[in-house]
Write a protein that holds these residues in place. Structure first.
Motif, mmCIF file in Angstrom:
data_model
loop_
_atom_site.group_PDB
_atom_site.id
_atom_site.type_symbol
_atom_site.label_atom_id
_atom_site.label_comp_id
_atom_site.label_asym_id
_atom_site.label_seq_id
_atom_site.Cartn_x
_atom_site.Cartn_y
_atom_site.Cartn_z
ATOM 1 N N ILE A 78 68.661 -8.312 59.391
ATOM 2 C CA ILE A 78 69.281 -7.668 60.551
ATOM 3 C C ILE A 78 68.876 -6.196 60.620
ATOM 4 O O ILE A 78 68.536 -5.673 61.686
ATOM 5 N N ILE A 79 68.895 -5.517 59.468
ATOM 6 C CA ILE A 79 68.471 -4.113 59.437
ATOM 7 C C ILE A 79 66.986 -3.999 59.773
ATOM 8 O O ILE A 79 66.567 -3.090 60.500
ATOM 9 N N GLY A 80 66.182 -4.937 59.263
ATOM 10 C CA GLY A 80 64.762 -4.934 59.593
ATOM 11 C C GLY A 80 64.530 -5.079 61.090
ATOM 12 O O GLY A 80 63.663 -4.414 61.672
ATOM 13 N N ALA A 81 65.324 -5.941 61.744
ATOM 14 C CA ALA A 81 65.219 -6.111 63.187
ATOM 15 C C ALA A 81 65.677 -4.851 63.919
ATOM 16 O O ALA A 81 65.109 -4.473 64.948
ATOM 17 N N ALA A 82 66.698 -4.185 63.379
ATOM 18 C CA ALA A 82 67.153 -2.921 63.976
ATOM 19 C C ALA A 82 66.074 -1.853 63.837
ATOM 20 O O ALA A 82 65.868 -1.042 64.761
ATOM 21 N N PHE A 83 65.381 -1.822 62.697
ATOM 22 C CA PHE A 83 64.272 -0.883 62.512
ATOM 23 C C PHE A 83 63.186 -1.134 63.556
ATOM 24 O O PHE A 83 62.625 -0.194 64.131
ATOM 25 N N CYS A 84 62.870 -2.407 63.792
ATOM 26 C CA CYS A 84 61.870 -2.762 64.795
ATOM 27 C C CYS A 84 62.306 -2.250 66.162
ATOM 28 O O CYS A 84 61.527 -1.618 66.890
ATOM 29 N N ALA A 85 63.567 -2.487 66.516
ATOM 30 C CA ALA A 85 64.073 -2.093 67.829
ATOM 31 C C ALA A 85 64.116 -0.579 67.994
ATOM 32 O O ALA A 85 63.736 -0.043 69.047
ATOM 33 N N ILE A 86 64.559 0.140 66.969
ATOM 34 C CA ILE A 86 64.647 1.592 67.104
ATOM 35 C C ILE A 86 63.256 2.217 67.144
ATOM 36 O O ILE A 86 63.046 3.236 67.808
ATOM 37 N N THR A 87 62.286 1.591 66.475
ATOM 38 C CA THR A 87 60.901 2.062 66.579
ATOM 39 C C THR A 87 60.416 1.964 68.013
ATOM 40 O O THR A 87 59.775 2.886 68.539
ATOM 41 N N LEU A 88 60.740 0.853 68.662
ATOM 42 C CA LEU A 88 60.331 0.685 70.050
ATOM 43 C C LEU A 88 61.072 1.648 70.978
ATOM 44 O O LEU A 88 60.480 2.192 71.919
ATOM 45 N N VAL A 89 62.350 1.872 70.729
ATOM 46 C CA VAL A 89 63.107 2.818 71.553
ATOM 47 C C VAL A 89 62.488 4.212 71.454
ATOM 48 O O VAL A 89 62.373 4.937 72.450
ATOM 49 N N ILE A 90 62.073 4.600 70.243
ATOM 50 C CA ILE A 90 61.384 5.888 70.084
ATOM 51 C C ILE A 90 60.060 5.866 70.850
ATOM 52 O O ILE A 90 59.711 6.809 71.556
ATOM 53 N N GLY A 148 58.796 -5.000 75.426
ATOM 54 C CA GLY A 148 59.529 -5.488 74.264
ATOM 55 C C GLY A 148 58.867 -6.688 73.626
ATOM 56 O O GLY A 148 58.770 -6.793 72.394
ATOM 57 N N VAL A 149 58.379 -7.600 74.458
ATOM 58 C CA VAL A 149 57.720 -8.814 73.945
ATOM 59 C C VAL A 149 56.397 -8.470 73.274
ATOM 60 O O VAL A 149 56.061 -9.008 72.206
ATOM 61 N N LEU A 150 55.633 -7.568 73.861
ATOM 62 C CA LEU A 150 54.315 -7.224 73.325
ATOM 63 C C LEU A 150 54.393 -6.352 72.084
ATOM 64 O O LEU A 150 53.468 -6.346 71.266
ATOM 65 N N PHE A 151 55.479 -5.607 71.936
ATOM 66 C CA PHE A 151 55.590 -4.680 70.810
ATOM 67 C C PHE A 151 55.813 -5.398 69.489
ATOM 68 O O PHE A 151 55.236 -5.010 68.457
ATOM 69 N N VAL A 152 56.646 -6.417 69.479
ATOM 70 C CA VAL A 152 57.090 -7.018 68.214
ATOM 71 C C VAL A 152 55.924 -7.557 67.379
ATOM 72 O O VAL A 152 55.877 -7.296 66.165
ATOM 73 N N PRO A 153 54.965 -8.296 67.938
ATOM 74 C CA PRO A 153 53.832 -8.743 67.086
ATOM 75 C C PRO A 153 53.078 -7.578 66.464
ATOM 76 O O PRO A 153 52.651 -7.655 65.305
ATOM 77 N N GLY A 154 52.903 -6.487 67.211
ATOM 78 C CA GLY A 154 52.221 -5.320 66.661
ATOM 79 C C GLY A 154 53.004 -4.680 65.533
ATOM 80 O O GLY A 154 52.438 -4.266 64.515
ATOM 81 N N TYR A 155 54.320 -4.597 65.697
ATOM 82 C CA TYR A 155 55.166 -4.025 64.647
ATOM 83 C C TYR A 155 55.112 -4.892 63.396
ATOM 84 O O TYR A 155 55.008 -4.366 62.273
ATOM 85 N N MET A 156 55.167 -6.201 63.569
ATOM 86 C CA MET A 156 55.108 -7.092 62.409
ATOM 87 C C MET A 156 53.746 -7.020 61.727
ATOM 88 O O MET A 156 53.644 -7.139 60.503
ATOM 89 N N LEU A 157 52.699 -6.777 62.503
ATOM 90 C CA LEU A 157 51.361 -6.605 61.929
ATOM 91 C C LEU A 157 51.305 -5.358 61.063
ATOM 92 O O LEU A 157 50.773 -5.394 59.937
ATOM 93 N N ILE A 158 51.832 -4.242 61.563
ATOM 94 C CA ILE A 158 51.771 -3.006 60.785
ATOM 95 C C ILE A 158 52.666 -3.109 59.553
ATOM 96 O O ILE A 158 52.357 -2.550 58.481
ATOM 97 N N GLU A 159 53.764 -3.827 59.670
ATOM 98 C CA GLU A 159 54.638 -4.073 58.523
ATOM 99 C C GLU A 159 53.889 -4.848 57.450
ATOM 100 O O GLU A 159 53.950 -4.508 56.256
ATOM 101 N N TRP A 160 53.161 -5.890 57.855
ATOM 102 C CA TRP A 160 52.348 -6.676 56.908
ATOM 103 C C TRP A 160 51.240 -5.813 56.309
ATOM 104 O O TRP A 160 50.989 -5.856 55.105
#
Length: 371
Positions: free
Chosen positions: A87-99, A117-129
């Protein structure tokens, strides 16, 4: 064997369970602070007096798309358990996008934020990996690189790909009321920031991390004030309220590593580079690229994020992988952002920009407002 001896294994197990539950509950409260901060970021960006509701709406739309998409992707594709860390990881993803949307707020139609919002999440998960699986030994407990750098450079990639130069000519007048929103958000974010950078740390590192965060942030206050006074003999309220948060951005990667004195120095440096970026780099980038970072995200999150990402190398805790993470996040963020910006060019551009009237019946309400 007496009764106490026979009960010892059971008591030991119960103690461990209670300790685990207490730690999880403690983390739950830090996680809620992160959600609170996410909403406050919207208020941090409400300085344009005719563009307040639109900022809030854009924040809620990208939150409503990125947060569930991150959770569902991790659970459905990667088999992650639904726990407080997810849940915190998902919040980190969301707040990154809000910024990140702060870079191009007002550049796109409101409905396009759902696509963002839809296009951002795969990119965020890629950078996380990339940072934590592909590379080894990257230190970024509080998100200097993952959250702040990626948000800034992904957002900049979007405006470079989108290239909506028409927004440059739109009025962005402020008022005492609108700037007061920024003051309130900045001061509340400062209070909550330790929860953000320690959200995923073990309990024993939380209190030292809290101390380091506040030391870095108060140092940013001093650096920002002194530089503004020395160079302008007055305090620009927007530059001040933004740049004082730079210490929180920069301490993220070393919040569990730095000493108190080191944390204070990190805050001084971050506050100084952020203030100077607002004063000199912001206009230079706008002139050279022809595009406008609406909320100055690069000056608060991008440059201090780089500083924070490099700090573990300076302190001797990290090596080459840390440098690769910093450079890679900048490059990957820009490339992925440009792709999203090019996609957004396929959508109709807003006829009204930097104005609540793009999505709301604002003009009707203004006409009947006695104020």
């Amino acid at each position: 064997m007496n009764l106490l001896s026979s009960l010892m294994p059971t008591l030991h197990t119960m103690t461990n369970v209670v300790n685990d539950q207490t730690a999880e509950l403690f983390q739950f409260h830090r996680g809620q602070d992160v959600f609170f901060m996410l909403m406050l970021v919207a208020f941090l960006m409400m300085f344009i007096r005719r563009y307040e509701w639109g900022v809030a709406l854009a924040t809620l739309l990208v939150f409503a798309t990125s947060f569930p998409l991150y959770m569902l992707a991790n659970v459905g594709i990667f088999g992650a358990a639904i726990d407080v860390e997810l849940i915190i990881g998902a919040a980190f993803c969301a707040i990154t996008l809000v910024i990140a949307i702060g870079v191009f707020l007002g550049h796109i139609s409101t409905i396009a934020y759902l696509v963002v919002g839809v296009l951002f999440v795969p990119g965020y998960m890629l950078i996380e990996w990339f940072m934590f699986s592909f590379l080894d030994g990257v230190l970024d407990a509080g998100g200097s690189i993952l959250v702040h750098m990626f948000a800034a450079y992904w957002g900049w990639g979007v405006i470079l790909g989108l290239r909506n130069k028409a927004v440059n000519n739109e009025p962005a007048a402020t008022s005492v009321h609108s700037v007061s929103f920024v003051w309130l958000a900045s001061m509340l974010l400062m209070v909550l920031w330790p929860s953000f950078v320690t959200a995923l740390l073990p309990p024993e590192d939380v209190i030292p991390g809290m101390a380091n965060t506040y030391l870095a942030m108060v140092a940013s206050i001093l650096a920002t004030y002194l530089i503004l006074w020395a160079l302008k003999r007055t305090i620009d309220p927007l530059v001040f309220t933004y740049a004082i948060l730079a210490g929180g951005v920069a301490i993220g990667a070393s919040v569990d590593l730095a000493t108190p004195l080191q944390s204070w120095i990190i805050g001084l440096v971050a506050g100084a580079v952020s203030t100077l970026s607002f004063l000199f780099l912001d206009e230079w980038l706008r002139d050279k690229t022809g595009v406008w970072d609406t909320m100055g995200v690069h000056n608060l999150h991008g440059v201090p994020g780089i500083v924070g990402g490099l700090v573990p190398i300076v302190l001797g805790f990290a090596g080459g992988s840390q440098a690769v993470a910093v450079v890679g996040t900048l490059v990957i963020g820009l490339v992925l952002g440009v792709i999203v910006g090019l996609i957004l060019r396929l959508f109709p551009r807003p006829t009204v920009m930097l104005d609540d009237a793009e999505a709301f019946p604002a003009e009707e309400m203004r006409a009947t407002d006695p104020a």
